[in-house]
Design an enzyme around this catalytic site. Sequence first.
Site, PDB file in Angstrom:
ATOM      1  CD  GLU A   1     105.065   8.666  86.589  1.00  0.00           C
ATOM      2  OE1 GLU A   1     104.317   8.185  85.725  1.00  0.00           O
ATOM      3  OE2 GLU A   1     104.898   8.505  87.814  1.00  0.00           O
TER       4      GLU A   1
ATOM      5  CB  THR B   1     104.098  12.616  89.769  1.00  0.00           C
ATOM      6  OG1 THR B   1     105.115  13.128  90.618  1.00  0.00           O
ATOM      7  CG2 THR B   1     104.566  11.366  89.074  1.00  0.00           C
TER       8      THR B   1
HETATM    9  C1  LIG Z   1     100.450   6.161  85.122  1.00  0.00           C
HETATM   10  C2  LIG Z   1     100.081   6.598  86.531  1.00  0.00           C
HETATM   11  C3  LIG Z   1     100.402   7.880  86.949  1.00  0.00           C
HETATM   12  C4  LIG Z   1     100.065   8.317  88.243  1.00  0.00           C
HETATM   13  N1  LIG Z   1     100.394   9.587  88.612  1.00  0.00           N
HETATM   14  C5  LIG Z   1     100.030  10.052  89.831  1.00  0.00           C
HETATM   15  C6  LIG Z   1     100.305  11.400  90.232  1.00  0.00           C
HETATM   16  O1  LIG Z   1     100.929  12.166  89.497  1.00  0.00           O
HETATM   17  N2  LIG Z   1      99.869  11.818  91.443  1.00  0.00           N
HETATM   18  C7  LIG Z   1      99.152  10.996  92.275  1.00  0.00           C
HETATM   19  O2  LIG Z   1      98.751  11.452  93.356  1.00  0.00           O
HETATM   20  N3  LIG Z   1      98.880   9.717  91.930  1.00  0.00           N
HETATM   21  C8  LIG Z   1      99.305   9.221  90.728  1.00  0.00           C
HETATM   22  N4  LIG Z   1      99.005   7.924  90.373  1.00  0.00           N
HETATM   23  C9  LIG Z   1      98.296   7.077  91.335  1.00  0.00           C
HETATM   24  C10 LIG Z   1      96.756   7.252  91.211  1.00  0.00           C
HETATM   25  O3  LIG Z   1      96.380   8.546  91.587  1.00  0.00           O
HETATM   26  C11 LIG Z   1      96.105   6.225  92.105  1.00  0.00           C
HETATM   27  O4  LIG Z   1      96.343   4.938  91.623  1.00  0.00           O
HETATM   28  C12 LIG Z   1      94.622   6.450  92.374  1.00  0.00           C
HETATM   29  O5  LIG Z   1      94.248   5.620  93.461  1.00  0.00           O
HETATM   30  C13 LIG Z   1      93.711   6.104  91.231  1.00  0.00           C
HETATM   31  O6  LIG Z   1      93.855   6.973  90.174  1.00  0.00           O
HETATM   32  P1  LIG Z   1      92.975   6.756  88.823  1.00  0.00           P
HETATM   33  O7  LIG Z   1      93.242   7.912  87.956  1.00  0.00           O
HETATM   34  O8  LIG Z   1      93.203   5.417  88.275  1.00  0.00           O
HETATM   35  O9  LIG Z   1      91.520   6.854  89.442  1.00  0.00           O
HETATM   36  P2  LIG Z   1      90.078   6.506  88.916  1.00  0.00           P
HETATM   37  O10 LIG Z   1      90.048   6.244  87.464  1.00  0.00           O
HETATM   38  O11 LIG Z   1      89.182   7.557  89.453  1.00  0.00           O
HETATM   39  O12 LIG Z   1      89.807   5.105  89.645  1.00  0.00           O
HETATM   40  C14 LIG Z   1      89.984   4.968  91.049  1.00  0.00           C
HETATM   41  C15 LIG Z   1      89.124   3.827  91.581  1.00  0.00           C
HETATM   42  O13 LIG Z   1      87.746   4.170  91.482  1.00  0.00           O
HETATM   43  C16 LIG Z   1      87.063   3.300  90.576  1.00  0.00           C
HETATM   44  N5  LIG Z   1      86.247   4.190  89.734  1.00  0.00           N
HETATM   45  C17 LIG Z   1      86.648   4.921  88.677  1.00  0.00           C
HETATM   46  N6  LIG Z   1      85.657   5.683  88.205  1.00  0.00           N
HETATM   47  C18 LIG Z   1      84.577   5.436  89.006  1.00  0.00           C
HETATM   48  C19 LIG Z   1      83.255   5.921  89.036  1.00  0.00           C
HETATM   49  N7  LIG Z   1      82.811   6.822  88.169  1.00  0.00           N
HETATM   50  N8  LIG Z   1      82.420   5.465  90.018  1.00  0.00           N
HETATM   51  C20 LIG Z   1      82.841   4.546  90.925  1.00  0.00           C
HETATM   52  N9  LIG Z   1      84.115   4.039  90.930  1.00  0.00           N
HETATM   53  C21 LIG Z   1      84.963   4.487  89.986  1.00  0.00           C
HETATM   54  C22 LIG Z   1      88.124   2.532  89.831  1.00  0.00           C
HETATM   55  O14 LIG Z   1      87.701   1.228  89.477  1.00  0.00           O
HETATM   56  C23 LIG Z   1      89.257   2.516  90.822  1.00  0.00           C
HETATM   57  O15 LIG Z   1      89.090   1.483  91.759  1.00  0.00           O
HETATM   58  C24 LIG Z   1      99.373   7.444  89.112  1.00  0.00           C
HETATM   59  C25 LIG Z   1      99.059   6.142  88.690  1.00  0.00           C
HETATM   60  C26 LIG Z   1      99.407   5.714  87.420  1.00  0.00           C
HETATM   61  C27 LIG Z   1      99.087   4.312  87.002  1.00  0.00           C
END
Ligand SMILES: Cc1cc2nc3c(=O)[nH]c(=O)nc-3n(C[C@H](O)[C@H](O)[C@H](O)COP(=O)(O)OP(=O)(O)OC[C@H]3O[C@@H](n4cnc5c(N)ncnc54)[C@H](O)[C@@H]3O)c2cc1C
Length: 300
Positions: A7, A38
């Site tokens: 990454e 990212t």
């Molecule tokens: C591999 C990886 C790459 C990343 N790359 C980036 C990047 O490029 N840019 C950046 O800004 N950040 C990045 N992040 C950080 C990420 O954006 C944050 O961790 C963010 O807070 C959550 O992203 P998510 O996609 O897991 O969110 P989601 O899957 O939307 O989950 C976020 C939270 O909401 C909850 N949730 C999920 N779906 C629902 C729903 N339908 N209703 C209610 N609650 C729900 C989950 O339990 C969780 O607590 C990355 C993280 C990882 C692990």
Amino acid sequence: MGHLSFEFFPPRQAEGLERLVATARRLQPLQPDYVSVTFGAGGSTQEGTLATAQRLRQDTGLAVAPHLSCVGLDAQTVLELLQRYREIGLCQLVVIRGDRPSGVAESGPFQHAVDMVRFVRRHTGDAFAMQVAAYPDIHPEAAGATSDLTHLAHKVRAGADGIITQYFYNADAYFRLRDDIRRMGITVPVVPGIMPITNAEQLLRFSARCGAEIPRWLALRLKDLESEPAGLRAFGLEVVTSLCQRLLDGGAPGLHIYTLNQAGPALALGAALGLTGRGAGSLEEAAGGAAATGASPPSW
Ligand SMILES: Cc1cc2nc3c(=O)[nH]c(=O)nc-3n(C[C@H](O)[C@H](O)[C@H](O)COP(=O)(O)OP(=O)(O)OC[C@H]3O[C@@H](n4cnc5c(N)ncnc54)[C@H](O)[C@@H]3O)c2cc1C
């Protein structure tokens, strides 16, 4: 070893992009399946992600997976971005929600990563393979461990092809996540995200923000080594190598390495894990590269 990916984050300056291309070239002998780029919260690096992905693709020929965040993007912008990615030959995405700047209210059509996964599938069919994020130490905003897993399962059922985890230093947390999600009928690969340890202060600060847990024994030892950069890097390499070895021995399908745009730590890890079969350089060369310090924190 099976899967390997690296990454990167989009550099802020033009010279940074030149250096990143050089970094990717140094990592290329390890034959990654792809490198990912990212995406900044609020769409702030939308152009940076596109430009970086395009440059890496053109100059190295590597498969590139841009990250796509939900925050601050409308449907039309996403469609245009996906079209651009297809035009430059990209067919993989890492779809994440992103984090809103504190105090900014939720808005826009994509509230959670699952909404974006569904949208991309609906509008582009099978044009993109999608990875989504998971949290062995549980996402900091999750209502609970079970609800975090349920939401992860929804992302896969909405069309994701694989899972990449946040970094962690407790292998059992990864195995539990993987086994729990398997019990929910989810069979896609769960690739552990690996953060090399090169800078104690930065790691502790960033981990507090993203909810990755640094075990007490590790945090205290890192603090002891704060004034000895070479000792800290050697200790960090030993800890992360044994973590990776345990994960791979326990059936992890491969590794996704958070490089912080540095080749050295990832090369050192590759050499320590004996990935020379994939074409890694010598341990001496890798360790020399790892001596480079001052990696910036991730853009997110
Ligand atoms: C591999 C990886 C790459 C990343 N790359 C980036 C990047 O490029 N840019 C950046 O800004 N950040 C990045 N992040 C950080 C990420 O954006 C944050 O961790 C963010 O807070 C959550 O992203 P998510 O996609 O897991 O969110 P989601 O899957 O939307 O989950 C976020 C939270 O909401 C909850 N949730 C999920 N779906 C629902 C729903 N339908 N209703 C209610 N609650 C729900 C989950 O339990 C969780 O607590 C990355 C993280 C990882 C692990």
